[in-house]
Scaffold this motif. Structure first.
Motif, PDB file in Angstrom:
ATOM      1  N   LYS A 261       0.843  -1.196   0.000  1.00 34.06           N
ATOM      2  CA  LYS A 261       0.000   0.000   0.000  1.00 34.06           C
ATOM      3  C   LYS A 261       0.876   1.243   0.000  1.00 34.06           C
ATOM      4  O   LYS A 261       2.002   1.228   0.495  1.00 34.06           O
ATOM      5  N   ARG A 264       1.777   7.550   3.160  1.00 34.21           N
ATOM      6  CA  ARG A 264       0.949   8.760   3.192  1.00 34.21           C
ATOM      7  C   ARG A 264       1.412   9.781   2.154  1.00 34.21           C
ATOM      8  O   ARG A 264       0.604  10.334   1.396  1.00 34.21           O
ATOM      9  N   SER A 267       0.561   8.588  -1.285  1.00 40.42           N
ATOM     10  CA  SER A 267      -0.882   8.696  -1.537  1.00 40.42           C
ATOM     11  C   SER A 267      -1.272  10.115  -1.918  1.00 40.42           C
ATOM     12  O   SER A 267      -2.096  10.324  -2.818  1.00 40.42           O
ATOM     13  N   THR A 271      -2.964  11.084  -5.387  1.00 41.51           N
ATOM     14  CA  THR A 271      -4.280  11.710  -5.318  1.00 41.51           C
ATOM     15  C   THR A 271      -4.277  13.067  -6.012  1.00 41.51           C
ATOM     16  O   THR A 271      -5.260  13.440  -6.668  1.00 41.51           O
ATOM     17  N   LEU A 286      -8.903   9.766  -1.013  1.00 35.15           N
ATOM     18  CA  LEU A 286      -7.482   9.431  -0.940  1.00 35.15           C
ATOM     19  C   LEU A 286      -7.211   8.123  -1.666  1.00 35.15           C
ATOM     20  O   LEU A 286      -7.831   7.087  -1.362  1.00 35.15           O
ATOM     21  N   ASP A 288      -4.992   5.139  -1.924  1.00 36.22           N
ATOM     22  CA  ASP A 288      -3.995   4.510  -1.065  1.00 36.22           C
ATOM     23  C   ASP A 288      -3.474   3.183  -1.592  1.00 36.22           C
ATOM     24  O   ASP A 288      -2.705   2.499  -0.910  1.00 36.22           O
TER      25      ASP A 288
END
Length: 540
Positions: A261, A264, A267, A271, A286, A288
């Motif tokens: 994954k 942060r 992401s 995004t 978001l 992820d």
């Protein structure tokens, strides 16, 4: 005479520039002038803003009105300035206290009835506002979850201009009920026509894999499965060549599921790109998980690397940022489009120059190429089923340029699935979950080794750093160096073999690559058997 100012954001690629929106009222014939390099849609905001203000119950000033967008040298595009323009005008006419507006960033389009509509690029715009030191942002209500992803910023989501006027004027806020029983019209228009289809993005934006798809579904193809695992663990580019129906597309579609994954920061990067492209799924602000982008072979160079008329838009390489770009039937793509991939493959970003300016989009992606060996698809070194003339086979394979293939770390020839493999019962390959656990552990080892450097995966490390700071075991590179002397490998190819060897070592738990790890990397690069087990599990 009246004056007020507030702020909005102009986007240049995924980067934002805070724009001060100034409104000045002077005695004279009623007129509305908008200056500061606005584009066509922004120029039309004069009519939208006037109608929205009147339909929100406020009085439109009957004076000479000038709205300036500063800095004037930065081109401004889109309808996201409507909300800031309306509030600046209301501040100049003293409907709202001008002092309240000066430290607020406003982003949103206005409908003629005063409703606040969402626009693309909310996340990068709020990020730019936060970096400039602003702490208060006003956005459309449905875009508030996306704006709230930025820490340290107070986000106010409004449905109508009437609500915003009440909040800023410290008056009771009216309730604005959304339309029930029909799709929310505020979400219309966020997707550019044809964007998803042209770039191969799924409707939900990120790679939303079918839960029924598992790596264990792939029959046989041990070498290709190993190459997919190595590619995921180190971020290495992959080329799969084989006959139709052998499992090339199945392997590529299952690759995103074994990727870890996104962190942060990653992401937010992904995004931001998807927000500009209008591909964020409704209710999921978001992204992820690793994006998966598979454009059709008729895609143009602009669809792959970005561009288009007017403001440049992100292409497939940017929409696949931190994810997988799958080019099925690669020889059928235009040669110009394929060769345009060479620069982003090396740099990790793409720069698009237009007369209106230069934009930069991120483009760190894992590329998977898939191709048939010949026009009929049945060419093989083990049988004579192919009906294509040798010259046709050579022409077909030459559609992929040498410089492009030299940037691909892993090259695997896939054989057709045999009857015994297809009808065998009970024996299945490893599942996606099992391989994903090994990939995650390998990435953690690489991240620990690369701690304190700007790199996170083995594929990102420059060759000179690998040769000077992270050495293989003594004698492990001898065979690879002999391949360099014989011309089998280029200097870039030798560096890529060393990167893949480090990934293999991370997968099997070695502190440094040994001869077995390097030979497996060589086999995955050249296709020449080196006498090493192909299954990663057999090396542990």
């Amino acid at each position: 005479m009246g004056f007020a100012r507030t702020c909005s954001v102009a986007l240049v690629g995924v980067e934002g520039v805070v724009v001060e929106v100034q409104a000045d009222l002077e005695p004279g014939v009623a007129a509305f002038t908008l200056v500061g390099l606005p584009d066509k849609s922004l120029t039309e905001s004069r009519d939208r803003v006037r109608a929205a203000v009147v339909n929100s119950g406020a009085e439109w000033p009957q004076k000479k009105l000038t709205v300036g967008l500063s800095p004037a040298s930065v081109p401004k595009a889109g309808s996201g300035f409507d909300l800031a323009v309306a509030c600046a005008v209301l501040g100049a006419s003293e409907r709202i206290d001008p002092r309240v507006l000066s430290d607020i960033v406003m982003i949103g389009e206005l409908g003629l009835d005063g409703r606040v509509r969402p626009v693309r690029g909310i996340l990068p715009a709020v990020l730019a506002a936060a970096e400039a030191g602003y702490e208060q942002v006003v956005v459309p209500e449905c875009a508030a979850p996306e704006a709230s992803l930025v820490p340290g910023v107070s986000v106010l989501g409004v449905r109508t201009l009437r609500q915003l006027i009440a909040v800023l004027a410290d008056e009771p806020v009216p309730d604005e009920e959304p339309d029930e029983g029909r799709p929310d019209p505020l979400l219309a228009g966020l997707r550019l026509p044809g964007t998803g289809a042209a770039t191969g993005m799924h409707t939900a934006g990120a790679a939303q894999q079918d839960l029924g798809h598992d790596l264990a579904d792939v029959v046989g193809q041990l070498t290709a499965r190993t190459a997919v695992e190595v590619a995921a663990a180190g971020g290495h580019h992959l080329f799969l060549e084989g006959p139709p129906g052998a499992g090339k597309t199945m392997l590529a579609e299952r690759l995103p599921a074994i990727l870890p994954k996104l962190a942060r920061a990653e992401s937010l990067e992904v995004t931001a790109v998807h927000s500009i492209a209008g591909l964020l799924p409704v209710g999921k602000p978001l992204v992820d998980v690793a994006p998966y982008c598979a454009p059709h072979h008729s895609a143009t160079m602009q669809a792959l690397v970005g561009g288009g008329q007017g403001v440049a838009r992100p292409g497939a390489v940017s929409l696949a940022h931190r994810g997988v770009l799958f080019l099925d039937e690669t020889p059928e793509f235009g040669s110009q489009a394929l060769d345009a991939l060479r620069q982003p493959l090396e740099a990790g970003h793409v720069v698009i120059a237009r007369s209106a300016g230069v934009v930069r989009f991120p483009a760190k992606f894992l590329m998977v190429l898939a191709a048939n060996p010949c026009p009929c698809g049945r060419f093989s070194r083990t049988d004579d089923l192919c009906e294509c003339p040798p010259a046709a086979v050579r022409r077909y394979q030459a559609r992929l340029s040498g410089p492009l293939l030299d940037r691909v770390d892993l090259r695997v020839e896939i054989d057709r699935v045999t009857r015994s493999e297809l009808t065998r019962r009970g024996a299945r390959g490893e599942s996606t979950a099992t391989v994903a656990d090994r990939v995650r552990a390998a990435r953690e080892r690489a991240a620990a080794r690369l701690l304190g450097t700007p790199w996170r995966t083995n594929s990102e490390v420059p060759g000179r750093e690998l040769r000077s700071r992270w050495h293989a075991t003594p004698g492990a590179m001898d065979e690879a160096e002999r391949c360099l002397e014989r011309g089998v490998l280029t200097a870039r190819g030798l560096d890529r073999v060393l990167r893949v060897a480090w990934t293999v070592a991370d997968l099997v738990g070695h502190d440094r690559p040994d001869a077995t790890d390097v030979n497996l990397a060589l086999q995955l690069r050249t296709g020449v058997p080196r006498g090493v087990p192909m299954a990663i599990g057999a090396l542990t």
